[in-house]
Design a protein around this motif. Structure first.
Motif, PDB file in Angstrom:
ATOM      1  N   PRO A   1      33.666  47.818  19.153  1.00 44.46           N
ATOM      2  CA  PRO A   1      34.452  47.533  20.369  1.00 44.46           C
ATOM      3  C   PRO A   1      33.896  48.234  21.609  1.00 44.46           C
ATOM      4  O   PRO A   1      33.920  47.673  22.702  1.00 44.46           O
ATOM      5  N   LYS A   2      33.411  49.440  21.441  1.00 48.18           N
ATOM      6  CA  LYS A   2      32.831  50.160  22.578  1.00 48.18           C
ATOM      7  C   LYS A   2      31.555  49.481  23.051  1.00 48.18           C
ATOM      8  O   LYS A   2      31.310  49.378  24.255  1.00 48.18           O
TER       9      LYS A   2
ATOM     10  N   ILE B   1      30.774  46.261  22.708  1.00 46.25           N
ATOM     11  CA  ILE B   1      31.144  44.999  23.352  1.00 46.25           C
ATOM     12  C   ILE B   1      31.686  45.258  24.756  1.00 46.25           C
ATOM     13  O   ILE B   1      31.339  44.566  25.710  1.00 46.25           O
ATOM     14  N   GLY B   2      32.534  46.279  24.905  1.00 44.47           N
ATOM     15  CA  GLY B   2      33.056  46.627  26.215  1.00 44.47           C
ATOM     16  C   GLY B   2      31.957  47.027  27.178  1.00 44.47           C
ATOM     17  O   GLY B   2      31.966  46.634  28.347  1.00 44.47           O
ATOM     18  N   PHE B   3      30.983  47.809  26.690  1.00 43.34           N
ATOM     19  CA  PHE B   3      29.867  48.206  27.539  1.00 43.34           C
ATOM     20  C   PHE B   3      29.043  46.996  27.962  1.00 43.34           C
ATOM     21  O   PHE B   3      28.651  46.882  29.122  1.00 43.34           O
TER      22      PHE B   3
ATOM     23  N   VAL C   1      30.032  43.859  28.266  1.00 47.87           N
ATOM     24  CA  VAL C   1      30.797  43.066  29.230  1.00 47.87           C
ATOM     25  C   VAL C   1      30.754  43.731  30.599  1.00 47.87           C
ATOM     26  O   VAL C   1      30.530  43.067  31.626  1.00 47.87           O
ATOM     27  N   LEU C   2      30.954  45.046  30.635  1.00 46.73           N
ATOM     28  CA  LEU C   2      30.901  45.776  31.896  1.00 46.73           C
ATOM     29  C   LEU C   2      29.516  45.677  32.526  1.00 46.73           C
ATOM     30  O   LEU C   2      29.383  45.475  33.733  1.00 46.73           O
TER      31      LEU C   2
END
Length: 67
Positions: free
Chosen positions: A18-19, A21-23, A25-26
């Protein structure tokens, strides 16, 4: 063990995926803003127009139901 104040919210921490994927996307959003600022502003403007249009439609619907 203490009860979770918000049962549906994920606990702090999480896994690596999840981290990551979040990175990603950001990173994609930031690179889009840097490389194409005019198009990014148009996308945000379009999203805001759709959001406000949905709010107006919801208000109209609720007014029609309420009488």
């Amino acid at each position: 063990m203490a009860k979770n104040a918000f049962p549906m919210m994920p606990k702090a921490g999480g896994g690596v995926m999840p981290k990551l994927i979040g990175f990603l996307v950001l990173f994609a959003i930031c690179s889009m803003i840097i490389k194409q600022p005019v198009e990014s502003a148009q996308v945000i403007g379009d999203l805001w127009a759709k959001f406000t249009g949905a709010g107006d439609a919801l208000a109209t619907f609720l007014q029609a139901i309420g009488g």
